[in-house]
Write a protein that holds these residues in place. Structure first.
Motif, short mmCIF file in Angstrom:
data_model
loop_
_atom_site.label_atom_id
_atom_site.label_comp_id
_atom_site.label_asym_id
_atom_site.label_seq_id
_atom_site.Cartn_x
_atom_site.Cartn_y
_atom_site.Cartn_z
N CYS A 145 26.41 -10.17 -23.43
CA CYS A 145 27.32 -10.85 -22.49
C CYS A 145 28.58 -11.30 -23.23
O CYS A 145 28.49 -12.06 -24.22
N PRO A 146 29.76 -10.91 -22.75
CA PRO A 146 31.00 -11.30 -23.42
C PRO A 146 31.19 -12.80 -23.57
O PRO A 146 31.79 -13.27 -24.53
N PHE A 147 30.65 -13.58 -22.63
CA PHE A 147 30.83 -15.03 -22.70
C PHE A 147 30.24 -15.61 -24.00
O PHE A 147 30.74 -16.61 -24.50
N TYR A 159 25.65 -6.60 -18.37
CA TYR A 159 25.46 -7.24 -19.68
C TYR A 159 24.20 -8.09 -19.69
O TYR A 159 23.74 -8.54 -18.65
N LYS A 160 23.73 -8.34 -20.89
CA LYS A 160 22.52 -9.16 -21.04
C LYS A 160 22.92 -10.58 -21.46
O LYS A 160 23.52 -10.77 -22.53
N ALA A 161 22.53 -11.52 -20.63
CA ALA A 161 22.92 -12.91 -20.88
C ALA A 161 22.34 -13.42 -22.20
O ALA A 161 22.93 -14.26 -22.87
N TYR A 208 23.90 -14.38 -10.88
CA TYR A 208 24.86 -13.34 -11.27
C TYR A 208 24.33 -12.48 -12.43
O TYR A 208 24.52 -11.27 -12.45
N CYS A 209 23.71 -13.12 -13.38
CA CYS A 209 23.32 -12.41 -14.60
C CYS A 209 22.23 -11.36 -14.33
O CYS A 209 22.16 -10.36 -15.05
N ILE A 241 25.61 -20.11 -17.05
CA ILE A 241 25.82 -19.26 -15.86
C ILE A 241 24.49 -18.70 -15.39
O ILE A 241 24.19 -18.65 -14.20
N ALA A 245 26.75 -17.69 -21.73
CA ALA A 245 26.04 -17.17 -20.56
C ALA A 245 24.88 -18.07 -20.14
O ALA A 245 24.46 -18.03 -18.98
N CYS A 267 23.73 -7.93 -13.69
CA CYS A 267 24.93 -7.64 -14.49
C CYS A 267 24.68 -6.49 -15.48
O CYS A 267 23.55 -6.26 -15.92
N MET A 284 31.73 -7.47 -15.59
CA MET A 284 31.09 -8.80 -15.73
C MET A 284 30.82 -9.32 -14.32
O MET A 284 31.74 -9.66 -13.57
N ASN A 285 29.56 -9.35 -13.97
CA ASN A 285 29.18 -9.57 -12.57
C ASN A 285 29.62 -10.93 -12.01
O ASN A 285 30.03 -11.02 -10.86
N CYS A 286 29.55 -11.95 -12.85
CA CYS A 286 29.94 -13.28 -12.37
C CYS A 286 31.43 -13.29 -12.01
O CYS A 286 31.83 -13.83 -10.98
S1 SF4 Z 1 25.55 -11.67 -18.24
FE1 SF4 Z 1 27.47 -12.63 -18.80
S2 SF4 Z 1 29.05 -11.44 -17.76
FE2 SF4 Z 1 27.11 -10.92 -16.82
S3 SF4 Z 1 26.94 -12.29 -15.07
FE3 SF4 Z 1 25.91 -13.29 -16.78
S4 SF4 Z 1 27.46 -14.57 -17.71
FE4 SF4 Z 1 28.53 -13.12 -16.40
#
Ligand code: SF4
Ligand code: FAD
Length: 510
Positions: free
Chosen positions: A455-457, A444-446, A438-439, A432, A429, A442, A349-351
């Motif tokens: 994105c896990p968030f 993951y896909k926001a 950050y996204c 963020i 996400a 990453c 998770m990049n953030c």
């Molecule tokens: S996609 Fe999700 S985990 Fe990745 S940087 Fe954005 S908020 Fe963080």
């Protein structure tokens, strides 16, 4: 009268009235102690920062002619416990009176009261002459009130101290310029390199290693960045006014992969050790602003003053109003362990990877990283606030319990059930993605809510609202989110819940 005066590691206020005259009857005591290095596991830069600043402070007092007894961490005769150190000096120097400045931590306040009870000489406690407010002022201001709103406290402070006021009205016609302080930073305006003091602290580092203090995080011992004496603190304040203040407010809530500090002042360590006072920071910033009103907008300045005159004093007042019960609060009943990657930064998770790696490398993250990235994830994964607190108290250079626990347990983890924040600081996400880049880089896909690359968030966010529903049902500020939750179809909700459970069960896999 032969007097012993104790100076704690966060009481490095050279302007204190204690030092106005040099008196051979007065002995000062400073000590590097295991009781302070070991009550939580600290970042190595934090231990180095405190010890170096303490040593510099002792040296400057000695140069002025004061009598200072200084115990180093490696001294063979260092008992490492405050009561033993105090009692020994009292005996050795036939001390007749013991004086101390009121500590800012409940733990030390209690300990010093106990020590005083056990001494058979007179004892006196005095103010640290640092804060705008006394310990009790906030409690008195809010007496009988249900809600302890920062905003009303802040307005009272502005009026009381006549800061940015025109008569009884706020300068610029508004109390709060927050709305204009929410820009995303995308490469401009240019951010000059941070002011780093690049000192060689290798020999102190060897002493800390020799003492086998258990620390974490990294340090470049040849280039230690933080200010550790008053002149350096003043230099940092000057740098902030000249270089960063013109854009401070605009980018207060932004984050970016290339910029660890953006326009933040990095003054918290200087202030929390009391090398700088909040009033001299505010006075200097205002003087600079009034001399440069054509280049600096009022919103930049108000945003900064609010943090110090408002939030910082508010957190301190709340700490003394609510302790010691506050340290046990866990209103949302969160019990999960802290993910391992908080200690390594090892996550996809990049953030979180950026914010945690930066915390481990710099002993610093700015407010929005602490709140909306790291704290947000800890809360959404329903982490035990005791573990979250221990991490925050250890990792940041400026972490002292009065300001750490109120921000972490209160503002960030909502473990106080809403004493500080009127609603939990959680987000998916969306937020963020809106406030930084950050996204973009990453894994993951926001925009995705379920599926392996979502994105896990996102899943965590909706799962959190659903699982903690009973706590928010009567919270008007949460009603819009709860309505959206209620509109989700059961299948979607189920899928979100399932993914969230997978993440919570094994956050280090993500
Ligand atoms: S996609 Fe999700 S985990 Fe990745 S940087 Fe954005 S908020 Fe963080
Ligand atoms: C979870 C969490 C934990 C935190 N832990 C600490 C901590 O241990 N020690 C600490 O000093 N701050 C803490 N803060 C508050 C804030 O994040 C830091 O004060 C700030 O990031 C320090 O960097 P800076 O000096 O560059 O601040 P800037 O952004 O330049 O702000 C200027 C000053 O305002 C004051 N300030 C800003 N926000 C707050 C706040 N919420 N509470 C109190 N003072 C504030 C600080 O003295 C800071 O130096 C925490 C915030 C969160 C969300």
């Amino acid at each position: 009268m032969k007097t012993l005066r104790l100076i704690l590691g966060d009481q490095l206020n050279s302007k204190h009235s204690w030092y106005r005259e040099v008196n051979p009857e007065v002995h000062y005591l400073m000590a590097e102690m295991r009781q302070e290095t070991d009550y939580v596991r600290h970042h190595i830069q934090k231990v180095v920062g405190f010890f170096t600043s303490m040593r510099n402070f002792a040296k400057s007092l000695k140069e002025l002619g004061h009598q200072v007894h200084y115990l180093k961490i490696t001294d063979d005769d260092n008992p490492h416990e405050l009561d033993k150190i105090i009692k020994r000096l009292i005996d050795q120097h036939y001390i007749e009176k013991f004086e101390y400045q009121l500590p800012d931590e409940y733990r030390l306040d209690r300990q010093l009261r106990e020590i005083c009870k056990s001494l058979n000489i007179s004892t006196v406690s005095v103010d640290t002459e640092h804060f705008y407010t006394s310990r009790e002022e906030l409690g008195e201001f809010f007496r009988g009130k249900k809600q302890l709103l920062m905003e009303s406290f802040y307005r009272m402070m502005r009026k009381k101290h006549n800061i940015m006021m025109v008569g009884t009205e706020p300068e610029g016609g508004k109390w709060n310029f927050d709305q204009s302080n929410r820009k995303k930073w995308s490469g401009s305006p240019e951010i000059p390199r941070e002011l780093s003091f690049d000192k060689d602290v290798s020999s102190l580092l060897s002493e800390i290693e020799q003492a086998q203090i258990d620390t974490f995080g990294s340090i470049d011992a040849k280039k230690y960045a933080w200010p550790t004496n008053r002149n350096e603190c003043l230099e940092l304040l000057d740098f902030f006014c000249m270089v960063l203040l013109p854009h401070f407010g605009d980018y207060q809530d932004a984050f970016h992969t290339d910029e660890r500090f953006l326009f933040h002042s990095r003054l918290s360590f200087a202030m929390n050790t009391k090398m700088l006072s909040p009033s001299e920071v505010i006075d200097t910033v205002l003087e600079h602003y009034y001399n440069n009103t054509e280049e600096i907008d009022i919103s930049q300045v108000e945003g900064f003053i609010r943090q110090i005159l408002g939030w910082r004093e508010y957190m301190r007042g709340l700490y003394w109003k609510e302790m010691p019960e506050y340290a046990q609060l866990n209103k949302l009943e969160n019990k999960n362990p802290l993910p391992e990657f908080f200690w390594t930064g090892n996550t996809k998770m990049n953030c979180l990877k950026h914010s945690i790696t930066q915390s481990l490398e710099e002993a610093y993250a700015h407010h929005i990283q602490r709140l909306m990235i790291i704290g947000n994830f800890a809360l959404l994964t329903q982490t035990d606030p005791d573990e979250v607190d221990a991490w925050y108290l250890g990792v940041y250079i400026d972490a002292i319990e009065w300001v750490e626990i109120t921000n972490t347990r209160g503002m960030s983890q909502f473990a106080d059930g809403g004493i500080i924040a009127t609603k939990p600081y959680v987000s998916s996400a969306n937020y963020i993605n809106k406030m930084g880049n950050y996204c973009k880089e990453c894994s993951y896909k926001a925009s995705k809510k379920t599926g392996d690359d979502a994105c896990p968030f996102n899943a965590l966010y909706w799962n959190f609202l659903e699982e903690k529903r009973k706590h928010f049902e009567n919270n008007r500020r949460m009603s819009m989110m709860m309505n959206l939750l209620d509109k989700k179809n059961p299948e979607e909700l189920n899928a979100l819940r399932q993914r969230a459970q997978e993440i919570i069960a094994n956050p280090d896999k993500f």
